[in-house]
Design a protein around this motif. Structure first.
Motif, PDB file in Angstrom:
ATOM      1  N   GLY A  41      23.178 -21.461   5.308  1.00 45.36           N
ATOM      2  CA  GLY A  41      21.822 -20.757   4.614  1.00 45.36           C
ATOM      3  C   GLY A  41      22.071 -19.025   4.610  1.00 45.36           C
ATOM      4  O   GLY A  41      21.656 -18.497   4.296  1.00 45.36           O
ATOM      5  N   PHE A  42      22.447 -18.341   5.553  1.00 41.20           N
ATOM      6  CA  PHE A  42      22.660 -17.273   5.895  1.00 41.20           C
ATOM      7  C   PHE A  42      23.043 -16.601   5.200  1.00 41.20           C
ATOM      8  O   PHE A  42      23.475 -15.814   4.485  1.00 41.20           O
ATOM      9  N   LEU A  43      24.671 -17.251   4.130  1.00 43.49           N
ATOM     10  CA  LEU A  43      24.691 -16.408   2.819  1.00 43.49           C
ATOM     11  C   LEU A  43      24.084 -15.869   1.951  1.00 43.49           C
ATOM     12  O   LEU A  43      24.453 -14.964   1.421  1.00 43.49           O
ATOM     13  N   PHE A  44      22.753 -17.075   2.218  1.00 39.54           N
ATOM     14  CA  PHE A  44      21.726 -16.575   0.819  1.00 39.54           C
ATOM     15  C   PHE A  44      20.709 -16.532   0.658  1.00 39.54           C
ATOM     16  O   PHE A  44      19.590 -16.192   0.287  1.00 39.54           O
ATOM     17  N   LYS A  45      19.940 -16.677   2.449  1.00 37.79           N
ATOM     18  CA  LYS A  45      18.675 -16.506   2.625  1.00 37.79           C
ATOM     19  C   LYS A  45      17.888 -15.092   2.211  1.00 37.79           C
ATOM     20  O   LYS A  45      17.064 -15.157   1.573  1.00 37.79           O
ATOM     21  N   GLY A  46      18.888 -14.185   1.478  1.00 43.33           N
ATOM     22  CA  GLY A  46      18.523 -12.858   1.301  1.00 43.33           C
ATOM     23  C   GLY A  46      17.846 -12.813  -0.017  1.00 43.33           C
ATOM     24  O   GLY A  46      17.222 -12.017  -0.420  1.00 43.33           O
ATOM     25  N   TYR A  47      18.376 -14.177  -0.678  1.00 44.53           N
ATOM     26  CA  TYR A  47      17.964 -13.606  -2.492  1.00 44.53           C
ATOM     27  C   TYR A  47      17.239 -14.991  -2.605  1.00 44.53           C
ATOM     28  O   TYR A  47      16.739 -15.864  -2.215  1.00 44.53           O
ATOM     29  N   ARG A  48      16.393 -14.371  -3.687  1.00 45.84           N
ATOM     30  CA  ARG A  48      15.052 -15.396  -4.191  1.00 45.84           C
ATOM     31  C   ARG A  48      16.252 -16.911  -4.209  1.00 45.84           C
ATOM     32  O   ARG A  48      16.955 -16.758  -4.774  1.00 45.84           O
ATOM     33  N   VAL A  49      14.984 -18.271  -4.802  1.00 41.51           N
ATOM     34  CA  VAL A  49      15.488 -19.616  -4.868  1.00 41.51           C
ATOM     35  C   VAL A  49      16.729 -18.933  -6.289  1.00 41.51           C
ATOM     36  O   VAL A  49      18.069 -20.333  -5.671  1.00 41.51           O
ATOM     37  N   GLY A  50      15.736 -19.093  -6.995  1.00 45.64           N
ATOM     38  CA  GLY A  50      17.247 -18.597  -8.278  1.00 45.64           C
ATOM     39  C   GLY A  50      17.971 -17.773  -8.125  1.00 45.64           C
ATOM     40  O   GLY A  50      18.977 -17.878  -8.535  1.00 45.64           O
ATOM     41  N   ALA A  51      17.792 -17.218  -7.666  1.00 43.63           N
ATOM     42  CA  ALA A  51      19.463 -15.759  -7.687  1.00 43.63           C
ATOM     43  C   ALA A  51      20.360 -16.712  -6.549  1.00 43.63           C
ATOM     44  O   ALA A  51      21.190 -15.422  -5.609  1.00 43.63           O
ATOM     45  N   ARG A 101      15.059 -10.975  -2.280  1.00 45.00           N
ATOM     46  CA  ARG A 101      13.040 -11.695  -2.191  1.00 45.00           C
ATOM     47  C   ARG A 101      12.601 -10.323  -1.319  1.00 45.00           C
ATOM     48  O   ARG A 101      11.179 -10.745  -1.689  1.00 45.00           O
ATOM     49  N   ASP A 102      13.408  -9.170  -0.858  1.00 47.39           N
ATOM     50  CA  ASP A 102      12.588  -8.170  -0.253  1.00 47.39           C
ATOM     51  C   ASP A 102      12.886  -7.107  -0.900  1.00 47.39           C
ATOM     52  O   ASP A 102      14.249  -6.639  -1.229  1.00 47.39           O
ATOM     53  N   SER A 103      11.958  -6.798  -0.836  1.00 47.01           N
ATOM     54  CA  SER A 103      11.452  -5.526  -2.210  1.00 47.01           C
ATOM     55  C   SER A 103      12.099  -4.096  -1.958  1.00 47.01           C
ATOM     56  O   SER A 103      12.861  -3.356  -2.893  1.00 47.01           O
ATOM     57  N   ARG A 104      12.066  -4.181  -0.320  1.00 48.02           N
ATOM     58  CA  ARG A 104      12.588  -3.146   0.374  1.00 48.02           C
ATOM     59  C   ARG A 104      14.089  -3.260  -0.424  1.00 48.02           C
ATOM     60  O   ARG A 104      14.925  -2.356  -0.050  1.00 48.02           O
ATOM     61  N   VAL A 105      14.745  -3.978   0.450  1.00 45.39           N
ATOM     62  CA  VAL A 105      15.723  -4.381  -0.360  1.00 45.39           C
ATOM     63  C   VAL A 105      16.494  -3.956  -0.999  1.00 45.39           C
ATOM     64  O   VAL A 105      17.883  -3.350  -1.388  1.00 45.39           O
ATOM     65  N   GLU A 106      15.516  -4.118  -2.119  1.00 53.22           N
ATOM     66  CA  GLU A 106      16.679  -4.481  -3.562  1.00 53.22           C
ATOM     67  C   GLU A 106      16.264  -2.713  -3.845  1.00 53.22           C
ATOM     68  O   GLU A 106      17.433  -2.146  -4.889  1.00 53.22           O
ATOM     69  N   ARG A 107      15.652  -2.311  -3.476  1.00 50.67           N
ATOM     70  CA  ARG A 107      14.967  -0.464  -3.770  1.00 50.67           C
ATOM     71  C   ARG A 107      16.424   0.204  -3.221  1.00 50.67           C
ATOM     72  O   ARG A 107      17.131   1.090  -3.396  1.00 50.67           O
ATOM     73  N   VAL A 108      17.076  -0.341  -1.920  1.00 45.39           N
ATOM     74  CA  VAL A 108      17.681   0.278  -1.201  1.00 45.39           C
ATOM     75  C   VAL A 108      18.546   0.225  -2.248  1.00 45.39           C
ATOM     76  O   VAL A 108      20.055   0.826  -2.338  1.00 45.39           O
ATOM     77  N   HIS A 109      19.686  -1.367  -2.357  1.00 45.08           N
ATOM     78  CA  HIS A 109      20.614  -1.750  -3.110  1.00 45.08           C
ATOM     79  C   HIS A 109      21.046  -0.506  -4.670  1.00 45.08           C
ATOM     80  O   HIS A 109      21.643  -0.441  -5.154  1.00 45.08           O
ATOM     81  N   THR A 110      19.303  -0.249  -4.938  1.00 40.52           N
ATOM     82  CA  THR A 110      19.319   0.001  -6.762  1.00 40.52           C
ATOM     83  C   THR A 110      19.414   1.108  -6.059  1.00 40.52           C
ATOM     84  O   THR A 110      21.109   2.325  -6.299  1.00 40.52           O
ATOM     85  N   VAL A 111      19.029   2.418  -5.228  1.00 38.89           N
ATOM     86  CA  VAL A 111      19.637   3.301  -5.014  1.00 38.89           C
ATOM     87  C   VAL A 111      21.004   3.979  -4.341  1.00 38.89           C
ATOM     88  O   VAL A 111      21.651   4.641  -5.209  1.00 38.89           O
ATOM     89  N   ALA A 112      21.510   3.163  -4.115  1.00 38.69           N
ATOM     90  CA  ALA A 112      22.625   2.502  -3.602  1.00 38.69           C
ATOM     91  C   ALA A 112      23.596   2.906  -5.096  1.00 38.69           C
ATOM     92  O   ALA A 112      25.176   2.981  -4.400  1.00 38.69           O
ATOM     93  N   SER A 113      23.262   1.997  -5.537  1.00 42.76           N
ATOM     94  CA  SER A 113      24.240   1.659  -6.551  1.00 42.76           C
ATOM     95  C   SER A 113      24.241   2.872  -7.426  1.00 42.76           C
ATOM     96  O   SER A 113      24.724   2.860  -8.285  1.00 42.76           O
TER      97      SER A 113
END
Length: 147
Positions: A41-51, A101-113
């Motif tokens: 579960g640690f491999l995908f716990k940071g993602y939405r269920v559908g992703a 799942r976490d919008s903060r992680v999504e923002r960091v990922h978007t900024v880095a990309s």
């Protein structure tokens, strides 16, 4: 396989790896699914269920940048263009799917990309201004960017 399962079980029992409860659309967990959640579960716990698959997409992105792109027209402007296009494509794909799942992680990922894409674009501009690009590279780059 048992060695890996034992290692994951040990890490979970020690609290090193925390597997969050995931809501799978209200369906009851079967024993096999519950076992899988405990073990990997640690491999995908940071993602939405559908992703849940997004970690595989991230691994593919990393493989392209570290394992494949280094062999593609090594040292040429074309290599930078392909890197930029790959980075931009993954940025757009991530923005569309919004897998985190976490919008903060999504923002960091978007900024880095975005930073990676801008860096590669800047490298391309510097490369084109700094040297006289080969005619073949110029034509291919123009064709790719106009596509």
């Amino acid at each position: 396989v048992n060695l890996f399962e034992d290692l994951v079980d040990k890490l979970v029992s020690m609290g090193v790896v925390v597997v969050s409860n995931v809501d799978w659309a209200g369906e009851e967990h079967g024993e096999e699914e519950a076992k899988a959640l405990r073990r990997i579960g640690f491999l995908f716990k940071g993602y939405r269920v559908g992703a849940w698959y997004w970690e595989l997409v991230e691994l593919l992105r990393k493989l392209i940048f570290t394992g494949l792109l280094v062999f593609f027209a090594k040292g040429s402007q074309l290599q930078v263009v392909v890197g930029f296009l790959v980075a931009a494509a993954f940025l757009m794909f991530t923005s569309r799917v919004r897998p985190f799942r976490d919008s903060r992680v999504e923002r960091v990922h978007t900024v880095a990309s975005t930073a990676l894409s801008i860096t590669l674009l800047y490298a391309l501009v510097l490369e084109m201004v700094g040297d006289e690009p080969e005619e073949q590279d110029q034509k291919l780059i123009r064709d790719i960017l106009s596509w």
